[in-house]
Scaffold this active site. Structure first.
Site, PDB file in Angstrom:
ATOM      1  N   LYS A  91      -6.990   3.213  -3.483  1.00 36.54           N
ATOM      2  CA  LYS A  91      -7.417   3.235  -2.080  1.00 36.54           C
ATOM      3  C   LYS A  91      -7.666   4.677  -1.661  1.00 36.54           C
ATOM      4  CE  LYS A  91      -5.470   2.036   2.494  1.00 36.54           C
ATOM      5  NZ  LYS A  91      -4.315   1.389   3.176  1.00 36.54           N
ATOM      6  N   LYS A 125     -10.317   0.042  -2.463  1.00 35.79           N
ATOM      7  CA  LYS A 125     -10.196  -0.149  -1.015  1.00 35.79           C
ATOM      8  C   LYS A 125     -10.512   1.150  -0.287  1.00 35.79           C
ATOM      9  CE  LYS A 125      -6.863  -1.403   2.618  1.00 35.79           C
ATOM     10  NZ  LYS A 125      -5.483  -1.889   2.906  1.00 35.79           N
ATOM     11  N   ASP A 164       0.862  -1.188   0.000  1.00 33.05           N
ATOM     12  CA  ASP A 164       0.000   0.000   0.000  1.00 33.05           C
ATOM     13  C   ASP A 164       0.898   1.237   0.000  1.00 33.05           C
ATOM     14  OD1 ASP A 164      -1.735  -2.129   0.571  1.00 33.05           O
ATOM     15  OD2 ASP A 164      -3.066  -0.867   1.764  1.00 33.05           O
TER      16      ASP A 164
END
Length: 308
Positions: A208, A244, A145
């Site tokens: 995300k 996400k 991430d």
């Protein structure tokens, strides 16, 4: 794919229309009774169970991994007639905790996700950010991430953003790349839409919303903009990109609303962990509590559930 500025600059965001659409999700779309229980069990498998605190320890990470392996209490698993333990989608930790998590999850099939690139600000030299990615992959992380450099978005430097994310994609090797836009910092929904498109062009497997450290994290209008960017990208390229939402999602009812958004905007394929995840630390506890209410008819105190 190569950067296409026409596709990036063609992204628009009608704020009033987006807010009206987002406002319809909670009151008009709901599931009840056994259907709600089924959706909540599905939601558990979509959680990136996360600990990203300054006081993280190896023991805390091992405890989190134990919960990820048995995310729903055994008596509830049996009451629902499920076969085998219910597990989360992944465990997300800081780079120095990756090896601990990998060992704790050995044999479970649950991947370890690691934040990287100077999380949460991302204000490190690019060389160091890339090296941090390689370190995490070498330690065993299957998902990375990363955070984007927000200054590139403010400057509308789409080529610069594309080049950085492309290099991060290459540094990930076999690991999946999730790009954190830190949408609470990007100021406008148009910036969110355009940054989403650039990151997908550069090879992001997921986009995300947030680090969880911004003043505003995962909110439905932002989620709607990002899911529609994903849809536009798929229509253009045929490639499915995951989504996400992270930060501030702590109630089971919120998880159901986000899942409704995915089903209506992108379809059932985005109700599976390879294309949708929640970034959360406390969500699992409330989901387990709601499932216990379905099974027993009574709400239990939160302290009766293992801390996630």
């Amino acid at each position: 794919m190569p950067l296409r500025l026409d596709l990036v600059e063609g992204q628009r965001a009608n704020l009033s229309a987006i807010e009206r659409r987002a406002a319809t999700l909670a009151p008009r779309r709901s599931v009840k009774k056994e259907w709600q229980a089924a959706w909540l069990v599905r939601a558990i498998g979509l959680i990136d169970l996360t600990t990203l605190s300054g006081d993280d320890t190896p023991e805390r990470v091992r405890r989190l991994c134990a919960k990820a392996r048995n995310a729903l209490r055994q008596d509830l698993v049996e009451a629902l007639g499920l076969s085998g333990p219910v597990t989360t989608g992944a465990v997300c930790v800081y780079p120095t905790m990756v090896s601990t998590a990998v060992k704790a999850l050995d044999g479970s099939g649950i991947p370890v996700a690691s934040v990287a690139t100077g999380f949460p600000a991302g204000l490190m030299p690019l060389k160091l950010r890339l090296e941090e990615i390689r370190y995490c992959v070498a330690e065993g992380a299957g998902e990375i991430d990363i955070v984007i450099n927000r200054a590139l978005v403010f400057d509308q430097d789409w080529q610069g953003l594309y080049d950085e994310v492309r290099q991060m994609r290459e540094a990930c090797g076999p690991a999946h790349l999730k790009t954190i836009l830190a949408t609470g910092d990007l100021k406008t929904l148009r910036n969110v839409a355009r940054a989403s498109m650039v990151c997908m062009m550069a090879g992001a497997d997921f986009i995300k919303t947030s680090t969880g450290k911004e003043g505003v994290n995962a909110v439905l209008p932002v989620g709607l903009v990002m899911t529609r960017a994903i849809r536009a990208y798929e229509e253009e390229t045929g490639v499915k990109v995951g989504f996400k939402p992270a930060g501030g999602i702590s109630a089971a009812k919120d998880a159901l609303i986000w899942m409704t958004l995915m089903k209506e905007e992108l379809g059932n394929a985005w109700l599976k962990p390879d294309l949708f995840r929640f970034g959360a630390s406390s969500l699992l506890g409330d989901i387990e509590r709601q499932i216990e209410h379905f099974v027993t008819g009574r709400y239990s105190a939160a302290m009766r559930h293992a801390v996630a």
